[in-house]
Design a protein around this motif. Structure first.
Motif, PDB file in Angstrom:
ATOM      1  N   ARG A 101     -19.222 -54.328  23.119  1.00  0.00           N
ATOM      2  CA  ARG A 101     -17.938 -54.609  23.751  1.00  0.00           C
ATOM      3  C   ARG A 101     -17.147 -53.312  23.911  1.00  0.00           C
ATOM      4  O   ARG A 101     -17.025 -52.525  22.970  1.00  0.00           O
ATOM      5  N   GLN A 136     -11.308 -59.074  26.000  1.00  0.00           N
ATOM      6  CA  GLN A 136     -11.819 -58.698  24.682  1.00  0.00           C
ATOM      7  C   GLN A 136     -13.341 -58.639  24.649  1.00  0.00           C
ATOM      8  O   GLN A 136     -13.934 -57.788  23.998  1.00  0.00           O
ATOM      9  N   ASN A 137     -14.007 -59.539  25.376  1.00  0.00           N
ATOM     10  CA  ASN A 137     -15.468 -59.616  25.330  1.00  0.00           C
ATOM     11  C   ASN A 137     -16.149 -58.869  26.479  1.00  0.00           C
ATOM     12  O   ASN A 137     -17.331 -59.084  26.755  1.00  0.00           O
TER      13      ASN A 137
END
Length: 385
Positions: A101, A136-137
């Protein structure tokens, strides 16, 4: 019509005999073969000639030693080329790293800066903004040029300060450069097969206002009381030497050297990580006081925080200095005072540790403006000529 056989590229070190008898080293990149419409097999190769040469049938110990060293150098280059192939030079991606990530990686890079107060603060501020535009991912395998443009557009048009104001040009420049630095690092470590940092232009950096003290203001400040004696000493020492807060804070006694009546400090500059050797004046050395043991901090008790920053403001008020002065203003003060008193711009640049002379030239503009203002200081005469 050609039919290609797919295989992993073979990268090998080879040599070719020249007309003068020497052996020329080269790297061969074998990319497989193809069969043309007539059934003829064609091998696909690229070559990199290293301009390294071996003695054919070396006879003397010197020739044998030279051959050994050149062969080793060729093998080292071969290892680099193989690493480049794996890291993406030939569009080969590390699928394990693809799944990393991006924000996690940026956070890790940020934490590596924790020992550099100012730099760490800039990286953490950048991370706050990136979290507002990057999911976020979001994975490395999803990065493309549109992603880079999206981040730049957000910083340019949507990002706001804590006071809900648009970012200044210098803030845009700083945050986007941190983002680009992360992309460069990711490319070097094999997370990306393309160095996107080279494909997008940074924001222009504006010429910021550099607040400084005049000699008279510095004199008043030196006479005024300050709640923290160590802060007063460190600030005036910075005015006399041009050292940054981070370098002053980290200075230890073993880095203070005496050469007869001359003193200098030998230190590793926090911002650039370069080793510096800076001669200091007698008065600057007197401010340091009596020598302590080698590993003791010179300015013991100096802290970076709200209380010390607020005291600089109060101290300036007591000295009737009506300017927005921070600790970094001491460094600006040193540059202006040196130029006002005859130092050339190259010497000032070297003393301040600037990598580019144009950074120092900003102070020269300040001095030049003061010279212009001085031309109007003499009252007008009642002339009859």
């Amino acid at each position: 019509m050609y039919k290609f056989n797919k295989l992993v590229m073979l990268i090998t070190l080879k040599h070719r005999k020249l007309n003068d008898g020497r052996l020329s080293l080269y790297v061969e990149f074998y990319k497989g073969s193809s069969v043309d419409e007539n059934g003829k097999r064609i091998h696909i190769r690229d070559f990199e000639f290293l301009k390294l040469y071996l003695h054919n049938n070396p006879k003397t110990p010197a020739e044998k030693k030279e051959n050994k060293e050149i062969q080793k150098l060729g093998e080292n280059i071969l290892a680099i080329r193989k690493a480049e192939y794996v890291q993406g030079k030939f569009k080969i991606r590390n699928t394990a790293k693809d799944k990393k990530r991006f924000l996690d990686y940026f956070s890790e890079i940020t934490e590596e800066k924790i020992n550099s107060v100012n730099n760490y603060g800039n990286w953490t501020s950048t991370l706050v903004h990136l979290k507002k535009v990057i999911p976020q991912n979001f994975l490395f395998e999803e990065i493309d040029e549109n992603f880079i443009k999206k981040v730049k557009n957000y910083i340019d048009n949507e990002a706001k300060t804590k006071s809900d104001l648009p970012l200044s040009l210098n803030s845009k420049y700083s945050y986007f450069n941190k983002f680009k630095a992360c992309l460069r690092n990711a490319f070097d470590e094999g997370y990306l097969s393309i160095n996107y940092a080279t494909r997008v232009k940074s924001f222009e950096q504006s010429e910021s206002q550099r607040e400084y003290l005049t000699y008279q203001e510095l004199q008043r400040l030196a006479k005024a009381s300050c709640k923290y004696e160590v802060l007063k000493k460190a600030f005036i020492f910075s005015c006399l030497t041009g050292l940054r807060w981070s370098d002053i804070n980290a200075l230890i006694w073993s880095e203070v050297r005496e050469e007869g009546e001359i003193s200098r400090v030998n230190f590793r500059q926090e911002k650039t990580d370069g080793v510096e050797y800076l001669y200091i004046s007698k008065q600057a050395r007197e401010i340091l006081g009596d020598r302590k043991s080698g590993q003791d901090r010179v300015f013991k008790g100096l802290k970076y925080g709200v209380s010390f920053n607020n005291e600089i403001v109060r101290w300036c008020n007591r000295a009737e200095v009506n300017k927005h002065i921070t600790f970094h203003s001491a460094r600006h003060t040193n540059a202006v005072l040196l130029l006002e008193n005859g130092a050339d711009i190259y010497t000032v640049s070297k003393r301040l540790g600037h990598r580019e002379i144009r950074t120092t030239a900003i102070y020269a503009k300040i001095v030049d403006q003061k010279m212009k203002e001085a031309s109007e200081l003499i009252p007008q005469l009642d002339l009859k000529i």
